[in-house]
Design a protein around this motif. Structure first.
Motif, PDB file in Angstrom:
ATOM      1  N   ARG A  68       0.824  -1.066  -0.021  1.00  0.00           N
ATOM      2  CA  ARG A  68      -0.136  -0.116   0.144  1.00  0.00           C
ATOM      3  C   ARG A  68       0.882   1.140  -0.056  1.00  0.00           C
ATOM      4  NH1 ARG A  68      -2.656   2.945   4.300  1.00  0.00           N
ATOM      5  NH2 ARG A  68      -4.409   3.800   3.760  1.00  0.00           N
ATOM      6  N   VAL A  69       1.206   1.700  -1.136  1.00  0.00           N
ATOM      7  CA  VAL A  69       2.052   2.952  -1.424  1.00  0.00           C
ATOM      8  C   VAL A  69       1.468   4.216  -0.982  1.00  0.00           C
ATOM      9  CG1 VAL A  69       3.569   3.895  -2.937  1.00  0.00           C
ATOM     10  CG2 VAL A  69       3.138   1.607  -3.189  1.00  0.00           C
ATOM     11  N   GLY A  70       1.426   4.822   0.031  1.00  0.00           N
ATOM     12  CA  GLY A  70       0.900   6.020   0.319  1.00  0.00           C
ATOM     13  C   GLY A  70       1.116   7.218  -0.890  1.00  0.00           C
ATOM     14  N   ALA A  71      -0.004   8.163  -0.936  1.00  0.00           N
ATOM     15  CA  ALA A  71       0.209   9.152  -1.893  1.00  0.00           C
ATOM     16  C   ALA A  71       1.456   9.998  -1.898  1.00  0.00           C
ATOM     17  CB  ALA A  71      -1.061  10.075  -1.816  1.00  0.00           C
ATOM     18  N   GLY A  72       2.134  10.264  -0.707  1.00  0.00           N
ATOM     19  CA  GLY A  72       3.057  11.210  -0.836  1.00  0.00           C
ATOM     20  C   GLY A  72       4.459  10.369  -0.678  1.00  0.00           C
ATOM     21  N   VAL A  73       4.543   9.053  -1.320  1.00  0.00           N
ATOM     22  CA  VAL A  73       5.771   8.277  -1.469  1.00  0.00           C
ATOM     23  C   VAL A  73       6.395   8.794  -2.741  1.00  0.00           C
ATOM     24  CG1 VAL A  73       6.933   6.079  -1.660  1.00  0.00           C
ATOM     25  CG2 VAL A  73       5.021   6.348  -0.044  1.00  0.00           C
ATOM     26  N   THR A  74       7.534   9.360  -2.698  1.00  0.00           N
ATOM     27  CA  THR A  74       8.094   9.851  -4.025  1.00  0.00           C
ATOM     28  C   THR A  74       8.629   8.652  -4.739  1.00  0.00           C
ATOM     29  OG1 THR A  74      10.151  10.010  -2.870  1.00  0.00           O
ATOM     30  CG2 THR A  74       8.736  12.119  -3.034  1.00  0.00           C
ATOM     31  N   TYR A  75       8.852   9.005  -6.019  1.00  0.00           N
ATOM     32  CA  TYR A  75       9.593   8.006  -7.071  1.00  0.00           C
ATOM     33  C   TYR A  75      10.996   7.612  -6.452  1.00  0.00           C
ATOM     34  CZ  TYR A  75       6.312   9.275 -10.584  1.00  0.00           C
ATOM     35  OH  TYR A  75       5.184   9.289 -11.335  1.00  0.00           O
ATOM     36  N   ARG A  94      12.509   4.989 -12.496  1.00  0.00           N
ATOM     37  CA  ARG A  94      14.012   5.576 -12.651  1.00  0.00           C
ATOM     38  C   ARG A  94      13.767   6.117 -14.133  1.00  0.00           C
ATOM     39  NH1 ARG A  94      15.582   0.341 -10.117  1.00  0.00           N
ATOM     40  NH2 ARG A  94      15.246  -0.817 -12.091  1.00  0.00           N
ATOM     41  N   THR A  95      12.859   6.088 -14.736  1.00  0.00           N
ATOM     42  CA  THR A  95      13.117   6.778 -16.180  1.00  0.00           C
ATOM     43  C   THR A  95      12.199   8.249 -16.060  1.00  0.00           C
ATOM     44  OG1 THR A  95      10.864   6.179 -17.304  1.00  0.00           O
ATOM     45  CG2 THR A  95      12.851   4.524 -17.435  1.00  0.00           C
ATOM     46  N   VAL A  96      11.511   8.349 -14.746  1.00  0.00           N
ATOM     47  CA  VAL A  96      10.802   9.814 -14.901  1.00  0.00           C
ATOM     48  C   VAL A  96      11.769  10.915 -14.543  1.00  0.00           C
ATOM     49  CG1 VAL A  96       9.133  10.742 -13.359  1.00  0.00           C
ATOM     50  CG2 VAL A  96       8.856   8.422 -13.809  1.00  0.00           C
ATOM     51  N   GLY A  97      11.652  11.770 -15.382  1.00  0.00           N
ATOM     52  CA  GLY A  97      12.385  13.132 -15.462  1.00  0.00           C
ATOM     53  C   GLY A  97      13.736  13.065 -14.861  1.00  0.00           C
ATOM     54  N   SER A  98      14.215  13.720 -13.810  1.00  0.00           N
ATOM     55  CA  SER A  98      15.587  13.706 -13.465  1.00  0.00           C
ATOM     56  C   SER A  98      15.593  13.552 -11.798  1.00  0.00           C
ATOM     57  CB  SER A  98      16.109  15.143 -13.398  1.00  0.00           C
ATOM     58  OG  SER A  98      15.167  16.039 -12.869  1.00  0.00           O
ATOM     59  N   PRO A  99      16.723  13.168 -11.250  1.00  0.00           N
ATOM     60  CA  PRO A  99      16.674  12.938  -9.665  1.00  0.00           C
ATOM     61  C   PRO A  99      15.676  14.140  -8.999  1.00  0.00           C
ATOM     62  CG  PRO A  99      18.947  12.807 -10.690  1.00  0.00           C
ATOM     63  CD  PRO A  99      17.957  13.245 -11.672  1.00  0.00           C
ATOM     64  N   GLN A 100      16.020  15.402  -9.490  1.00  0.00           N
ATOM     65  CA  GLN A 100      15.206  16.417  -8.669  1.00  0.00           C
ATOM     66  C   GLN A 100      13.726  16.098  -8.944  1.00  0.00           C
ATOM     67  OE1 GLN A 100      17.422  17.074 -11.028  1.00  0.00           O
ATOM     68  NE2 GLN A 100      18.691  18.536 -10.605  1.00  0.00           N
ATOM     69  N   ARG A 102      12.338  12.986  -9.504  1.00  0.00           N
ATOM     70  CA  ARG A 102      11.983  11.753  -8.863  1.00  0.00           C
ATOM     71  C   ARG A 102      11.996  12.207  -7.073  1.00  0.00           C
ATOM     72  NH1 ARG A 102      15.085   9.820 -12.930  1.00  0.00           N
ATOM     73  NH2 ARG A 102      17.033   9.568 -11.771  1.00  0.00           N
ATOM     74  N   ASN A 103      12.746  13.239  -6.823  1.00  0.00           N
ATOM     75  CA  ASN A 103      12.680  13.423  -5.267  1.00  0.00           C
ATOM     76  C   ASN A 103      11.322  14.045  -4.846  1.00  0.00           C
ATOM     77  OD1 ASN A 103      15.235  12.387  -4.832  1.00  0.00           O
ATOM     78  ND2 ASN A 103      16.420  14.449  -5.013  1.00  0.00           N
ATOM     79  N   ARG A 104      10.591  14.801  -5.720  1.00  0.00           N
ATOM     80  CA  ARG A 104       9.504  15.585  -5.410  1.00  0.00           C
ATOM     81  C   ARG A 104       8.445  14.674  -5.988  1.00  0.00           C
ATOM     82  NH1 ARG A 104       9.034  19.324  -1.931  1.00  0.00           N
ATOM     83  NH2 ARG A 104       6.513  19.315  -2.905  1.00  0.00           N
ATOM     84  N   GLY A 105       8.245  14.211  -7.070  1.00  0.00           N
ATOM     85  CA  GLY A 105       7.142  13.734  -7.866  1.00  0.00           C
ATOM     86  C   GLY A 105       6.522  12.341  -7.220  1.00  0.00           C
ATOM     87  N   THR A 106       5.405  11.955  -7.406  1.00  0.00           N
ATOM     88  CA  THR A 106       5.060  10.839  -6.872  1.00  0.00           C
ATOM     89  C   THR A 106       4.127   9.987  -7.835  1.00  0.00           C
ATOM     90  OG1 THR A 106       2.762  11.938  -6.301  1.00  0.00           O
ATOM     91  CG2 THR A 106       4.781  11.530  -4.789  1.00  0.00           C
ATOM     92  N   LEU A 107       3.925   8.645  -7.482  1.00  0.00           N
ATOM     93  CA  LEU A 107       3.322   7.836  -8.092  1.00  0.00           C
ATOM     94  C   LEU A 107       1.673   8.450  -8.402  1.00  0.00           C
ATOM     95  CD1 LEU A 107       3.001   5.033 -10.012  1.00  0.00           C
ATOM     96  CD2 LEU A 107       2.674   4.058  -7.836  1.00  0.00           C
ATOM     97  N   VAL A 108       1.239   8.773  -7.285  1.00  0.00           N
ATOM     98  CA  VAL A 108      -0.094   9.001  -7.074  1.00  0.00           C
ATOM     99  C   VAL A 108      -0.346  10.320  -8.016  1.00  0.00           C
ATOM    100  CG1 VAL A 108      -1.962  10.166  -5.408  1.00  0.00           C
ATOM    101  CG2 VAL A 108      -1.082   7.843  -5.166  1.00  0.00           C
ATOM    102  N   GLY A 109       0.616  11.266  -8.067  1.00  0.00           N
ATOM    103  CA  GLY A 109       0.596  12.653  -8.728  1.00  0.00           C
ATOM    104  C   GLY A 109       0.424  12.088 -10.313  1.00  0.00           C
ATOM    105  N   ASN A 110       1.046  11.048 -10.681  1.00  0.00           N
ATOM    106  CA  ASN A 110       0.951  10.325 -11.979  1.00  0.00           C
ATOM    107  C   ASN A 110      -0.470  10.025 -12.118  1.00  0.00           C
ATOM    108  OD1 ASN A 110       2.924   7.984 -13.909  1.00  0.00           O
ATOM    109  ND2 ASN A 110       3.163  10.325 -14.065  1.00  0.00           N
ATOM    110  N   LEU A 111      -1.025   9.260 -11.284  1.00  0.00           N
ATOM    111  CA  LEU A 111      -2.341   8.908 -11.382  1.00  0.00           C
ATOM    112  C   LEU A 111      -3.284  10.137 -11.580  1.00  0.00           C
ATOM    113  CD1 LEU A 111      -2.333   5.780  -8.859  1.00  0.00           C
ATOM    114  CD2 LEU A 111      -2.993   5.816 -11.449  1.00  0.00           C
ATOM    115  N   GLY A 112      -3.205  11.254 -10.654  1.00  0.00           N
ATOM    116  CA  GLY A 112      -4.088  12.425 -10.688  1.00  0.00           C
ATOM    117  C   GLY A 112      -3.919  12.940 -11.824  1.00  0.00           C
ATOM    118  N   ALA A 113      -2.772  13.152 -12.305  1.00  0.00           N
ATOM    119  CA  ALA A 113      -2.569  13.951 -13.851  1.00  0.00           C
ATOM    120  C   ALA A 113      -3.304  12.910 -14.903  1.00  0.00           C
ATOM    121  CB  ALA A 113      -1.046  14.234 -14.115  1.00  0.00           C
ATOM    122  N   ALA A 114      -3.300  11.580 -14.829  1.00  0.00           N
ATOM    123  CA  ALA A 114      -3.775  10.650 -15.788  1.00  0.00           C
ATOM    124  C   ALA A 114      -3.400  11.018 -17.151  1.00  0.00           C
ATOM    125  CB  ALA A 114      -5.459  10.874 -15.503  1.00  0.00           C
TER     126      ALA A 114
END
Ligand SMILES: Cc1cc2nc3c(=O)[nH]c(=O)nc-3n(C[C@H](O)[C@H](O)[C@H](O)COP(=O)(O)OP(=O)(O)OC[C@H]3O[C@@H](n4cnc5c(N)ncnc54)[C@H](O)[C@@H]3O)c2cc1C
Length: 286
Positions: A68-75, A94-100, A102-114
């Protein structure tokens, strides 16, 4: 623009119920880009970062526990902490954007943006994830295949937030592949994920950036379940892998756009699916 800052999950749900117009913000790597480019100015932002529980992950209870991966867990954390159980998702992350990013962005944000091009979607489809959506009215688990409703549209109601994503741990090798205009920091021209379940003898698939929504390749999954020699040693039969690739390409409905042509996407998908199957199968032998 109002800025809403709940301290707890309950506060967040109450604020979303009172202000369905409020845009949730987690990492902000999509939301802030939209605002900065003036693509839309939300009437209110609902900042979920202070809700500490969202940055945790855990195991669900029951006979088939899931992560169960919480919405705030970053890449970055997903890769480091969950990559052993969720190799396909970690590979995509690992292919998402850059380290910066991946340090901020989340899987749930990916789902929100759809976005159909989001890299998190194909591995979530391939492994049969569930989206935990909640509002003051209650909680529901949305099967990932029912979550995507159209280009950048998802199944959330106006008062709902995503609390977590439930992802089954890998039951065999998984692979994610992505074609872009360069090797890193790139939006997918198209992408593909496969997850082999060696116990159940079936495969899951996910296609990205080649239809209005991310989608599975059902016929390709059925073909593998029936035709793959699950006990066999050695590499996958090349003819079988080629047919699998063709069926994946047939499941797509790409368009011509600035990133690529529809026929290129279909071709690339067939190649990626064939190779991804071979790579995943080879891992089984290690
Ligand atoms: C330079 C750059 C490179 C990028 N590269 C990639 C890439 O390679 N692959 C890729 O897939 N993406 C990429 N992105 C897009 C972005 O990083 C991802 O989509 C990321 O997953 C968004 O996560 P976030 O936490 O930042 O979301 P946010 O920007 O905070 O939110 C994104 C959307 O989700 C909604 N949302 C957030 N949390 C919730 C919640 N709990 N419940 C309901 N809705 C919610 C928001 O309202 C918004 O609509 C890139 C972005 C940038 C700026």
């Amino acid at each position: 623009m109002d800025f809403l800052r709940p301290a707890t999950w309950e506060d967040a749900l109450a604020m979303k119920a009172a202000r369905p117009d409020a845009t949730p913000i987690q990492g902000g790597t999509d939301v802030m880009v939209e605002i900065n480019l003036d693509k839309g100015r939300p009437t209110a932002l609902l900042d979920l970062n202070p809700v500490a529980e969202l940055s945790r992950w855990s195991w669900t209870a029951g006979p088939a526990p899931m992560l169960r991966v919480g919405a705030g867990v970053t890449y970055t954390r997903l890769i480091a902490e969950l990559g052993g159980w969720l190799p396909g998702l970690a590979q995509a992350s690992r292919t998402v954007g850059s380290p910066q990013i991946r340090n901020r962005g989340t899987l749930v944000g990916n789902l929100g943006a759809a976005s159909p091009a989001g890299d998190g979607h194909p591995p979530l489809l391939a492994s049969g994830a569930l989206v935990e959506a909640e509002s003051v009215r209650g909680t529901r688990l949305i099967p990932i295949g029912e979550f995507y409703m159209g280009v950048k549209r998802n199944a959330l109601e106006g008062d709902e937030l995503i609390r977590a994503v439930h992802v089954p741990p890998a039951a065999g090798p998984q692979c994610f592949a992505k074609v872009g205009t360069r090797n890193a920091m790139v939006i997918a021209v198209c992408s593909f994920a496969v997850a082999l379940d060696l116990r159940a003898r079936r495969a899951g698939t996910g296609i990205g950036s080649a239809a209005p929504t991310p989608r599975r390749a059902h016929a390709a999954e059925e073909f593998l379940a029936g035709e793959l020699d699950w006990d066999g040693a050695g590499p996958v039969d090349p003819a079988l892998a080629r047919r699998f690739g063709e069926l994946v390409a047939e499941a797509a409905a790409p368009i011509d756009d600035v990133r690529g042509r529809a026929d290129y996407r279909r071709h690339a998908l067939a190649v990626m699916a064939r190779r991804a199957l071979g790579w995943a199968w080879a891992e089984r032998e290690v």
